[in-house]
Design a protein around this motif. Structure first.
Motif, PDB file in Angstrom:
ATOM      1  N   GLY A  92       0.825  -1.198   0.000  1.00  0.00           N
ATOM      2  CA  GLY A  92       0.000   0.000   0.000  1.00  0.00           C
ATOM      3  C   GLY A  92       0.860   1.249   0.000  1.00  0.00           C
ATOM      4  N   ILE A  93       0.527   2.201  -0.864  1.00  0.00           N
ATOM      5  CA  ILE A  93       1.199   3.501  -0.861  1.00  0.00           C
ATOM      6  C   ILE A  93       0.136   4.582  -0.865  1.00  0.00           C
ATOM      7  N   ALA A  94       0.416   5.688  -0.191  1.00  0.00           N
ATOM      8  CA  ALA A  94      -0.607   6.713   0.010  1.00  0.00           C
ATOM      9  C   ALA A  94      -0.600   7.794  -1.060  1.00  0.00           C
ATOM     10  N   ALA A 136      -5.182   6.686  -1.082  1.00  0.00           N
ATOM     11  CA  ALA A 136      -4.934   8.001  -0.491  1.00  0.00           C
ATOM     12  C   ALA A 136      -5.588   8.176   0.872  1.00  0.00           C
ATOM     13  N   ASP A 137      -6.656   7.430   1.136  1.00  0.00           N
ATOM     14  CA  ASP A 137      -7.423   7.594   2.367  1.00  0.00           C
ATOM     15  C   ASP A 137      -6.856   6.705   3.468  1.00  0.00           C
ATOM     16  N   SER A 138      -6.463   7.313   4.598  1.00  0.00           N
ATOM     17  CA  SER A 138      -5.830   6.544   5.670  1.00  0.00           C
ATOM     18  C   SER A 138      -6.781   5.537   6.294  1.00  0.00           C
ATOM     19  N   ASP A 139      -8.070   5.852   6.356  1.00  0.00           N
ATOM     20  CA  ASP A 139      -9.040   4.896   6.907  1.00  0.00           C
ATOM     21  C   ASP A 139      -9.159   3.676   5.994  1.00  0.00           C
ATOM     22  N   ALA A 140      -9.145   3.915   4.675  1.00  0.00           N
ATOM     23  CA  ALA A 140      -9.231   2.811   3.720  1.00  0.00           C
ATOM     24  C   ALA A 140      -7.999   1.918   3.817  1.00  0.00           C
ATOM     25  N   ILE A 141      -6.845   2.512   4.075  1.00  0.00           N
ATOM     26  CA  ILE A 141      -5.619   1.736   4.237  1.00  0.00           C
ATOM     27  C   ILE A 141      -5.754   0.777   5.411  1.00  0.00           C
ATOM     28  N   TYR A 155       4.744   4.038   7.251  1.00  0.00           N
ATOM     29  CA  TYR A 155       4.280   5.343   7.737  1.00  0.00           C
ATOM     30  C   TYR A 155       3.024   5.245   8.599  1.00  0.00           C
ATOM     31  N   LEU A 156       2.897   4.193   9.375  1.00  0.00           N
ATOM     32  CA  LEU A 156       1.782   4.089  10.308  1.00  0.00           C
ATOM     33  C   LEU A 156       1.999   5.020  11.495  1.00  0.00           C
ATOM     34  N   THR A 157       0.909   5.492  12.080  1.00  0.00           N
ATOM     35  CA  THR A 157       1.003   6.164  13.370  1.00  0.00           C
ATOM     36  C   THR A 157       1.038   5.082  14.447  1.00  0.00           C
ATOM     37  N   GLY A 158       1.364   5.488  15.669  1.00  0.00           N
ATOM     38  CA  GLY A 158       1.394   4.530  16.769  1.00  0.00           C
ATOM     39  C   GLY A 158       0.040   3.890  17.002  1.00  0.00           C
ATOM     40  N   ASP A 159      -1.027   4.685  16.926  1.00  0.00           N
ATOM     41  CA  ASP A 159      -2.377   4.159  17.133  1.00  0.00           C
ATOM     42  C   ASP A 159      -2.751   3.163  16.037  1.00  0.00           C
ATOM     43  N   GLN A 160      -2.404   3.478  14.787  1.00  0.00           N
ATOM     44  CA  GLN A 160      -2.711   2.562  13.689  1.00  0.00           C
ATOM     45  C   GLN A 160      -1.979   1.233  13.880  1.00  0.00           C
ATOM     46  N   ALA A 161      -0.712   1.306  14.245  1.00  0.00           N
ATOM     47  CA  ALA A 161       0.065   0.081  14.443  1.00  0.00           C
ATOM     48  C   ALA A 161      -0.532  -0.771  15.558  1.00  0.00           C
ATOM     49  N   ALA A 162      -1.029  -0.119  16.586  1.00  0.00           N
ATOM     50  CA  ALA A 162      -1.577  -0.843  17.739  1.00  0.00           C
ATOM     51  C   ALA A 162      -2.836  -1.618  17.385  1.00  0.00           C
ATOM     52  N   ASN A 201      -1.539  13.741   2.143  1.00  0.00           N
ATOM     53  CA  ASN A 201      -1.097  12.384   1.804  1.00  0.00           C
ATOM     54  C   ASN A 201      -0.417  11.652   2.947  1.00  0.00           C
ATOM     55  N   TYR A 202      -0.329  12.258   4.121  1.00  0.00           N
ATOM     56  CA  TYR A 202       0.384  11.623   5.229  1.00  0.00           C
ATOM     57  C   TYR A 202      -0.285  12.049   6.524  1.00  0.00           C
ATOM     58  N   ALA A 203      -1.031  11.118   7.125  1.00  0.00           N
ATOM     59  CA  ALA A 203      -1.866  11.454   8.274  1.00  0.00           C
ATOM     60  C   ALA A 203      -1.099  12.118   9.425  1.00  0.00           C
TER      61      ALA A 203
END
Length: 525
Positions: free
Chosen positions: A64-66, A245-250, A264-271, A378-380
């Motif tokens: 996946g690329i944003a 492009a959509d972080s929720d869709a990713i 390029y995940l945030t900490g919350d996304q990785a968790a 392009n980058y949350a």
């Protein structure tokens, strides 16, 4: 003329990079060797696993690329995200490895003259383009000349004198003046002149993967090139870079298992990815900051810029978005450039709300001012950073609002047009220290913050000109401190790079430049 090898030259490029060690965390790698590898082969030692398992040849993955690709012509691409993808298709005379060393690619070896005005390359035996045709010295000359022309007189190639074809195996690059930092620019892609009409639609390179298809806004697909000069690579048969492009869709696709890799995940996304993936850590090796348009009236006053630096809570941004894993910085240089990086800039400012208010009052803004912060979409984490900064600035009386804009519009309006007040973004560079500071000389084409400081200009020009490494180190550190003390912008962090990797995969490594190298990734037994 006396020669010295690339091993001596690359003593100026000692890097420290963060390399992921396992799914539960990462660690700082030791300082890399000051010597470049000048061998004709790269072994699979470079494909060190991020998880235990025996490599299995074959298989397909979806990454996946944003961000959409801005060009398939590697000489014309602008976006770092495009460079990360096309890294798999194209190679220059040299290419970076995961430690930041420049290793032979299209060339098998090279030499640099003592005065750094002549770079001599020997073409690799039997190397071919993806259409099966041999790479020739004429292709090399054509590619360097073309790239130099496209980059223009304002680029590092302004000092290129000529490219000489010495014989059927040897090319010599002549510079008008010595430049010991020129080698990283020769990572520029070598292209077949015969394909000139199709560079933007049917790209052909020498890399481990060859082009299959590109659907703008949807996907870029490559497959293994079975004629690659290193027969051990790649492991995978096919890679699809899916543009989302959509972080929720990713996150939805990751949780559904339709993506195998995403960085390029945030900490919350990785968790939230509790099964099916390993989360590996590196550094993005970008300079993320709140960049200030020095032509915007309040920012013409250094005291206002300094107030901004005292107001922004970098630790809060790091903790809230990245769990404290990022590297807080104070200038426009990444810590990976350990020799050149001036760590003293990190302590020039600490958060001090009262000091910020005092400086604003002295500058004639006791009640603050209105500020629009333009943020590419392009980058949350950029938006998250901006949101925290807005709250920080409220405490000192500055009324800031966020303007979210599509990335191509950001490039056109902010970076190129300079029509903005402030922006949160991450800046990249090449494996040359000058490339991280080239946006700040007065009147420089890339100086999108409209910064001007005579002391900086003098130090920067002297640093680029000298071939004495000790002097170069001292001057670049001086440049960084000038940027910090003069508050050219608010430099926040080199963000941690959290990557979701399918638990069946291994071999993913981090580079201190824009590269997502899928040739080293493999399925495990």
């Amino acid at each position: 003329m006396k020669k010295r090898t690339n091993k001596i030259l690359l003593s100026v490029m000692t890097l420290v990079v963060t390399v992921a060690l396992c799914a539960c965390g990462g660690g700082k790698g030791g300082e890399s060797s000051a010597e470049s590898k000048n061998s004709s082969e790269t072994t699979n030692a470079d494909a060190e696993s991020t998880a235990a398992g025996t490599p299995v040849k074959g298989g397909e993955v979806t990454v996946g690329i944003a961000q959409d690709l801005d060009s398939l012509d590697p000489h014309k691409m602008v976006y770092a995200g495009t460079s990360e993808v096309l890294f798999n298709v194209f190679e220059g005379l040299v290419k970076p490895d995961k430690s930041g060393d420049l290793v032979p690619a299209v060339a098998s070896e090279y030499e640099v003259s003592e005065d750094a005005k002549e770079y001599t390359f020997t073409l690799r035996d039997g190397i071919t383009f993806h259409d099966g045709t041999p790479v020739t010295v004429d292709d090399v000359k054509y590619s360097i000349d073309r790239y130099a022309e496209i980059q223009g007189e304002s680029s590092a190639f302004s000092i290129l004198d000529n490219v000489e074809v010495v014989d059927e195996k040897t090319v010599k690059v002549h510079l008008k003046e010595g430049n010991s930092e020129f080698l990283p620019y020769l990572t520029a892609a070598i292209l077949p002149q015969s394909n000139e009409a199709n560079f933007a639609t049917d790209p052909i390179g020498t890399g481990p993967f060859k082009f299959v298809s590109f659907t703008p806004g949807q996907s870029f697909v490559v497959e293994a090139y079975d004629g690659y000069w290193n027969p051990e690579l790649p492991y995978l048969d096919k890679v699809t870079f899916k543009i989302i492009a959509d972080s929720d869709a990713i996150m939805t696709e990751l949780q559904a298992g339709t993506l195998d890799v995403y960085q390029y995940l945030t900490g919350d996304q990785a968790a939230t990815l509790t099964s099916g993936f390993n989360i590996i850590e590196g550094n993005i090796n970008y300079v993320q900051g709140l960049f200030l348009n020095n032509d915007f009236e309040p920012f013409k006053d250094v005291r206002v810029r300094q107030a901004m630096n005292y107001a922004v809570d970098k630790d809060m941004i790091n903790e809230f978005l990245f769990g404290g894993k990022s590297h807080i910085i104070g200038t426009n240089m990444i810590p990976a450039f350990s020799k050149y990086y001036n760590e003293e800039t990190e302590s020039v400012y600490t958060r001090d709300v009262e000091k910020a208010k005092e400086l604003l009052a002295e500058a004639g803004y006791p009640d603050g001012f209105d500020l629009k912060i333009s943020v590419p979409d392009n980058y949350a984490p950029h938006e998250g950073t901006a949101q925290i900064i807005v709250e920080n600035l409220k405490e000192v009386g500055i009324n800031a609002t966020i303007e979210l804009i599509e990335f191509s519009s950001w490039v056109a309006d902010v970076y190129n047009g300079r029509q903005y007040e402030a922006t949160v973004v991450a800046l990249d560079g090449k494996l040359a220290p000058s490339s991280w500071l080239e946006k700040y000389p007065t009147g420089a084409p890339k100086n999108f913050v409209n910064y001007s400081n005579a002391d900086f200009d003098e130090a920067y020009n002297a640093a680029v000109a000298t071939v004495d490494d000790a002097e170069k180190v001292e001057l670049y550190k001086k440049c960084q401190m000038i940027l910090a003390e003069d508050a050219a912008s608010v430099y926040v962090q080199d963000p941690v790079n959290l990557v979701a990797l399918n638990e069946k995969l291994a071999g993913y490594v981090f580079y201190p430049c824009a590269a997502q190298d899928m040739s080293l990734v493999y399925f495990t037994e």
